[in-house]
Design an enzyme around this catalytic site. Structure first.
Site, short mmCIF file in Angstrom:
data_model
loop_
_atom_site.label_atom_id
_atom_site.label_comp_id
_atom_site.label_asym_id
_atom_site.label_seq_id
_atom_site.Cartn_x
_atom_site.Cartn_y
_atom_site.Cartn_z
N ILE A 84 0.85 -1.19 0.00
CA ILE A 84 0.00 0.00 0.00
C ILE A 84 0.88 1.23 0.00
CG2 ILE A 84 -1.98 1.12 1.07
CD1 ILE A 84 -2.47 -1.19 2.74
N LYS A 142 -4.25 -0.38 10.51
CA LYS A 142 -3.07 -0.92 9.85
C LYS A 142 -2.29 -1.70 10.90
CE LYS A 142 0.57 -0.11 6.57
NZ LYS A 142 1.63 -0.86 7.22
N CYS A 172 21.94 -1.93 48.20
CA CYS A 172 20.65 -1.39 47.74
C CYS A 172 20.72 0.13 47.68
CB CYS A 172 19.54 -1.83 48.70
SG CYS A 172 17.98 -1.01 48.38
N CYS A 191 18.27 1.51 50.61
CA CYS A 191 18.48 1.33 52.05
C CYS A 191 19.89 0.88 52.41
CB CYS A 191 17.46 0.35 52.62
SG CYS A 191 17.81 -1.37 52.24
N CYS A 223 13.90 -1.84 54.24
CA CYS A 223 14.02 -1.01 53.04
C CYS A 223 12.75 -0.20 52.77
CB CYS A 223 14.32 -1.93 51.85
SG CYS A 223 14.58 -1.03 50.33
S1 IVH Z 1 -4.38 -4.29 2.37
C1 IVH Z 1 -3.76 -3.94 -1.82
N1 IVH Z 1 -5.09 -3.74 4.83
O1 IVH Z 1 0.46 -3.38 5.28
C2 IVH Z 1 -3.54 -3.76 -0.41
N2 IVH Z 1 -2.80 -4.23 4.41
O2 IVH Z 1 2.13 -2.47 2.46
C3 IVH Z 1 -3.00 -4.96 0.23
N3 IVH Z 1 -1.41 -4.19 6.42
O3 IVH Z 1 1.96 -5.94 3.59
C4 IVH Z 1 -2.88 -4.85 1.69
N4 IVH Z 1 -3.00 -3.71 7.83
O4 IVH Z 1 0.76 -6.62 5.64
C5 IVH Z 1 -4.07 -4.06 4.01
N5 IVH Z 1 -5.88 -3.29 6.96
C6 IVH Z 1 -4.86 -3.60 6.15
C7 IVH Z 1 -3.55 -3.78 6.61
C8 IVH Z 1 -2.54 -4.08 5.71
C9 IVH Z 1 -1.71 -3.97 7.70
C10 IVH Z 1 -0.03 -4.48 5.94
C11 IVH Z 1 0.06 -5.62 4.98
C12 IVH Z 1 0.87 -5.15 3.80
C13 IVH Z 1 1.28 -3.77 4.23
C14 IVH Z 1 1.04 -2.79 3.13
#
Ligand code: IVH
Length: 698
Positions: free
Chosen positions: A97, A135, A437, A440, A461
């Protein structure tokens, strides 16, 4: 998000024999309850009942190995350790992403502007519908199900080729091994494997213990993501199972057959709801959001919750909800235009170590703490970080003046995760624990096989004052009824009680003057303190809070030596003559009485009128229950558990808290629970109160 109802799932094709039927029924029950426990967090069955069902299934499968299937709940930790992992080419590439590093609200606005521009929308068009997710800070996983059975779990790797880690992923209780019949013939569910903070802390605690005990090749982990990645890459699935991983689903990969004429789902939200209904955890915070303002509100709301979540997140993710619009937006290189990760402030930062202080906890444990140049990390300013113990401080080799990486996640105390050695000031000394310590001045001891250093001045202590008083006042020590935690806090914080004997110097007026203390309670407490002066030697010795000297040892010491002075003067060798006392306990008793301050407190207590009947040193007589270990469970009809314990001990027996092979008898009363089950499975003799009375009267 809809609550999946696993009860509603259709049964697999009808099994033939009654045994096969029972096996199928047990598997289904276990699946339902594991889902309630691990995914919904709403267990409706006591653990002991679950264990019973599980054992029954194991028994039946052992008797009929031909009926064992890979999706049975008993088969989560199955295979043998691997030599190496096998590569897997993803049927549908695993994308990453685009990350919005602007942690301000403008980050969400930028994304919405971009999407609208790419879709050719104008300001007068309605807002775009998004799904806002967390995330998760773990590692991406592709879970492939064929005909409803989990056949492969693969890491993301470079997005095209990952590694087959199926054996390890099967150990994650939140991941279904089988899907309902309504699921497509082939479906890949994607999501994040992560480790909860509590599981991470527990793992590191275990690792630290192992290292302290001299285990080779063991290490602690820097953060939950690291620990999760380590567990996923374990060649031995039995080890992976001990690491307690978790999972959240957030998307799909290949699906066959796709529905005629288009995608299986119309929206991303619908997709999440469906996989959730199949038993996969989807974060409860997941929301539909209209346009940038609702994305911003989500970012802010989650930012406020972040510390309270039981796992790490490093931001939120926004995705265009309509799959048709997602298609239209497409990709740039490996990143879809329809999704973005909007970050939170980092949970790891660089700073410098200004000094290393040593703090003393309520139980006397010494903890080195790095004093840091103030640094903003995980949303707060951090000025201290724990180094846990001497070994940890040395293993990380943290020294004054060092540049270090500090991590703060959730309510967990900030931690130094590593040092940048290239930035070290030459000549900075290696850290070592002080010999006395810092609070103490008593001697500091570290027991063999233990990671912690402790202050030996338990009674004196100031750091251990509250704990010492509470322990002394305990029901099974000298017993001062009404002197509980809140009161001890008040008395110590107000400076009224500094050492134990001060309790006996408290006047009625001082007590009545305390916060929220009614006159009647004050006089009751005053009486209780007065009464506690007349005690017994075992209660007094137990009340001193000497490390490793529990009630049973205190009784054994009192019985063996007869007088307190004899115990205080006993040499290591003499102490070892007591049945209950081994080298560690003997040393601990010696250290305690070698501290002049502790002896002084004992003398003051006697001067305050604390007395007991002293006896003669024991001539060893064998008692009816000598050498026998008992465990008491459930409610006995004619006596309390404490009473039963006293009577067993008076007859020379020992009472333990848990059942093991060494237990001679389990005394079971009404509503006896897991201890009874364990006794039965180990073949330990189980008796009732009547049988106990017979043993006692022998
Ligand atoms: S979607 C097309 N949703 O973030 C999108 N990724 O670089 C594919 N990740 O490797 C991923 N939470 O491990 C998506 N709610 C979430 C996420 C998530 C964590 C991680 C995933 C991926 C990285 C994105």
């Amino acid at each position: 998000m809809a609550t999946p109802d696993l009860n509603a799932q259709p049964e697999p094709p009808g099994p033939a024999s009654p045994v096969a039927e029972r096996i199928a029924a047990l598997r289904e029950l276990l699946r339902v309850h594991a889902h309630r426990y691990y995914v919904l967090d709403e267990p409706t069955l006591p653990d002991s009942e679950y264990d019973k069902l599980f054992k029954e299934l194991q028994g039946l499968e052992a008797a009929c190995p031909e009926l064992v299937t890979a999706d049975s709940p008993t088969q989560r930790v199955g295979g043998k350790p691997l030599e190496q992992f096998v590569s897997v080419r993803h049927q549908v590439p695993m994308l990453s992403i685009r990350t919005e590093t602007d942690t301000e609200p403008t980050g969400a606005q930028n994304f919405d502007n971009r999407v609208r521009r790419e879709l050719g929308l104008s300001d007068s068009d309605p807002p775009i519908e998004y799904v806002a997710e967390l995330k998760f800070d773990g590692l991406a996983m592709n879970l492939r199900y064929e005909q409803g059975v989990l056949v492969q779990a693969a890491t993301r790797g470079d997005g095209e080729v990952g590694e087959d880690v199926t054996q390890n992923i099967r150990t994650i209780n939140q991941i279904p091994l089988r899907l309902p019949a309504s699921a497509p013939a082939v479906i890949e569910v994607r999501g994040e494997v992560y480790m909860r903070r509590a599981d991470f802390e527990a793992l590191n605690e275990r690792q630290r213990e192992r290292i302290a005990q001299g285990a080779r090749g063991e290490k602690t982990f820097v953060n939950p993501r690291n620990a999760a990645a380590g567990a996923v890459r374990q060649l031995d699935p039995a080890i992976a199972a001990q690491r307690h991983l978790s999972f959240f689903a957030y998307g799909v990969g290949e699906i066959t057959p796709p529905q005629a004429g288009g995608p299986v789902f119309a929206t991303h939200y619908e997709l999440l709801r469906t996989i959730n209904s199949w038993g996969f955890p989807v974060a409860a915070q997941t929301r539909i959001a209209q346009g940038a303002p609702e994305l911003i509100a989500f970012h802010e709301a989650i930012g406020r919750q972040r510390d309270r979540l039981p796992y790490d997140i490093d931001g939120v993710v926004y995705k265009v909800n309509s799959l048709a619009l997602q298609n239209k937006l497409g990709f740039v290189t490996r990143e879809p235009r329809w999704a973005v990760a909007h970050k939170f402030p980092a949970q790891e930062q660089l700073t410098t170590v200004l000094g290393i202080d040593v703090q003393v906890g309520r139980t006397g444990k010494l903890t080195p703490v790095a004093r840091l140049a103030p640094v903003f990390v995980g949303g707060v300013t951090v000025t201290n970080a724990t180094l846990h113990n001497e070994d940890e401080a040395r293993r990380k080799d943290v020294r004054v003046g060092d540049t270090v990486i500090v991590r703060r996640a959730g309510d967990v105390i900030p931690e130094v995760v590593s040092v940048l050695p290239e930035k070290r000031t030459p000549g900075a000394p290696i850290f070592s624990m002080p010999g006395a310590c810092p609070v103490c001045g008593s001697m500091v001891v570290r027991e063999e096989g233990e990671a912690d250093h402790r202050c030996g001045g338990g009674l004196f202590c100031p750091a251990q004052r509250k704990e010492a008083i509470l322990h002394y006042a305990h029901r099974r020590a000298v017993e001062i009824e009404g002197l509980g935690e809140k009161l001890v806090d008040q008395l110590v914080d107000a400076g009224v009680v500094r050492v134990l004997p001060d309790i006996y110097r408290l006047g009625l007026n001082a007590l009545a003057g305390l916060d929220r203390m009614a006159e009647k309670s004050a006089s009751k407490l005053f009486q209780a303190i007065k009464q506690s002066r007349q005690t017994t030697l075992p209660r007094f010795v137990f009340g001193l809070g000497i490390r490793h000297v529990g009630e049973a040892t205190a009784k054994a010491l009192a019985h063996h030596f007869g007088t307190l002075d004899a115990i205080m003067e006993a040499t290591q060798e003499q102490l070892l003559e007591v049945g209950d006392v081994g080298p560690v306990v003997a040393k601990s008793i010696r250290t305690f009485f070698e501290q002049p301050h502790n002896r002084e407190v004992v003398e003051q207590l006697r001067a305050c009128g604390v007395t007991w009947e002293e006896g003669e040193p024991a001539v060893t007589v064998t008692k009816p229950l000598s050498g026998k270990t008992f465990v008491i469970t459930g409610t006995l009809p004619g006596m309390s558990r404490d009473e039963a314990k006293d009577r067993i001990e008076a007859a020379g027996g020992k009472v333990a808290g848990s059942v093991s092979k060494k237990t001679d008898y389990v005394v079971a009363g009404a509503e006896a629970g897991s201890k009874l089950v364990r006794a039965q499975s180990l073949g330990v003799t189980v008796i009732d109160e009547a049988a106990l009375l017979t043993l006692l009267s022998r």
